[in-house]
Design a protein around this motif. Structure first.
Motif, PDB file in Angstrom:
ATOM      1  N   THR A  23       0.878  -0.912   0.145  1.00  0.00           N
ATOM      2  CA  THR A  23      -0.023   0.013  -0.187  1.00  0.00           C
ATOM      3  C   THR A  23       0.989   1.398   0.151  1.00  0.00           C
ATOM      4  O   THR A  23       2.004   1.301   0.850  1.00  0.00           O
ATOM      5  N   TRP A  75       1.000   7.387   0.501  1.00  0.00           N
ATOM      6  CA  TRP A  75      -0.132   8.544   0.057  1.00  0.00           C
ATOM      7  C   TRP A  75      -1.389   8.115   0.384  1.00  0.00           C
ATOM      8  O   TRP A  75      -2.517   9.030   0.926  1.00  0.00           O
ATOM      9  N   PHE A  76      -1.600   6.764   0.390  1.00  0.00           N
ATOM     10  CA  PHE A  76      -3.207   6.211   0.838  1.00  0.00           C
ATOM     11  C   PHE A  76      -3.422   6.494   2.346  1.00  0.00           C
ATOM     12  O   PHE A  76      -4.447   6.929   2.653  1.00  0.00           O
ATOM     13  N   ALA A 112      -4.123  10.281   2.721  1.00  0.00           N
ATOM     14  CA  ALA A 112      -5.453  10.761   2.135  1.00  0.00           C
ATOM     15  C   ALA A 112      -6.591  10.053   3.147  1.00  0.00           C
ATOM     16  O   ALA A 112      -7.497  10.830   3.181  1.00  0.00           O
ATOM     17  N   ILE A 113      -6.651   8.757   3.375  1.00  0.00           N
ATOM     18  CA  ILE A 113      -7.469   8.433   4.492  1.00  0.00           C
ATOM     19  C   ILE A 113      -7.651   9.399   5.685  1.00  0.00           C
ATOM     20  O   ILE A 113      -8.375   9.444   6.174  1.00  0.00           O
ATOM     21  N   GLY A 148     -14.398  10.400  -1.713  1.00  0.00           N
ATOM     22  CA  GLY A 148     -13.023  10.282  -1.603  1.00  0.00           C
ATOM     23  C   GLY A 148     -12.327   8.893  -1.131  1.00  0.00           C
ATOM     24  O   GLY A 148     -11.313   8.542  -1.444  1.00  0.00           O
ATOM     25  N   VAL A 149     -13.125   8.224  -0.190  1.00  0.00           N
ATOM     26  CA  VAL A 149     -12.651   6.897   0.010  1.00  0.00           C
ATOM     27  C   VAL A 149     -12.841   6.003  -1.151  1.00  0.00           C
ATOM     28  O   VAL A 149     -11.726   5.207  -1.309  1.00  0.00           O
ATOM     29  N   THR A 171      -9.835   6.880  -3.404  1.00  0.00           N
ATOM     30  CA  THR A 171      -8.465   6.635  -2.795  1.00  0.00           C
ATOM     31  C   THR A 171      -8.548   4.895  -2.870  1.00  0.00           C
ATOM     32  O   THR A 171      -7.243   4.520  -3.602  1.00  0.00           O
ATOM     33  N   LEU A 205      -8.024   3.905  -6.570  1.00  0.00           N
ATOM     34  CA  LEU A 205      -6.751   4.239  -7.184  1.00  0.00           C
ATOM     35  C   LEU A 205      -5.788   3.061  -6.927  1.00  0.00           C
ATOM     36  O   LEU A 205      -4.994   2.427  -7.594  1.00  0.00           O
TER      37      LEU A 205
END
Length: 160
Positions: A30, A33-34, A37-38, A67-68, A71, A74
């Motif tokens: 993972t 950036w994940f 973002a979360i 958003g979730v 994210t 992606l």
């Protein structure tokens, strides 16, 4: 002509295979950036929820969900496009690691929020989730590295 492989050629080939396996496993992790973002989405949602404004909360929830999903989408799209590790995964250990991490996040969030609320601090939910976001940003990459180590240790031919 001889069809036999010389020992040094076999050793080089096995080393190359091991390096490629490690590369695939590291690429499957993972991305950092994940976690950021979360964490940002969590804090934003907590702040919106504490405003007490109905319409703002509805819009904030919609933004959080989109958003979730974006994210996670992606990360999933990235994973599908890359080679997948073929290892004998220790599934119970992976599940336990994920559950422990989730329990730590929930525990930190609840403890921080309830402590702040009992102390009379304004916006205890937002601050409590912010503390949890820090744990997520620090602990998420740590969990990713742990899972990669598990996968690397369970490759065929690896020393355990």
């Amino acid at each position: 002509m001889s069809d036999q492989v010389r020992p040094e050629e076999a050793a080089r080939a096995l080393t190359e295979i091991g390096q490629r396996q490690e590369q695939v496993i590291r690429m499957a992790g993972t991305p950092n950036w994940f976690w950021w973002a979360i964490a940002f989405l969590m804090v934003a949602m907590a702040a919106v929820a504490e405003t007490g404004q109905g319409l703002v909360a509805v819009i904030g929830t919609a933004v959080l969900v989109v958003g979730v999903l974006a994210t996670a989408g992606l990360v999933a799209f990235r994973a599908v496009r890359r080679p997948q590790p073929r290892t004998s995964l220790p599934v119970p250990r992976l599940v336990v690691a994920a559950l422990v991490f989730a329990a730590v996040l929930v525990g930190v969030s609840l403890a921080a929020t309830f402590t702040l609320k009992a102390s009379g601090v304004s916006y205890p939910g937002t601050i409590g989730v912010s503390v949890t976001a820090v744990v997520l940003v620090v602990g998420g990459p740590m969990q990713t590295r742990y899972l990669q180590r598990l996968m690397l240790a369970n490759r065929p031919g690896s020393r355990r």
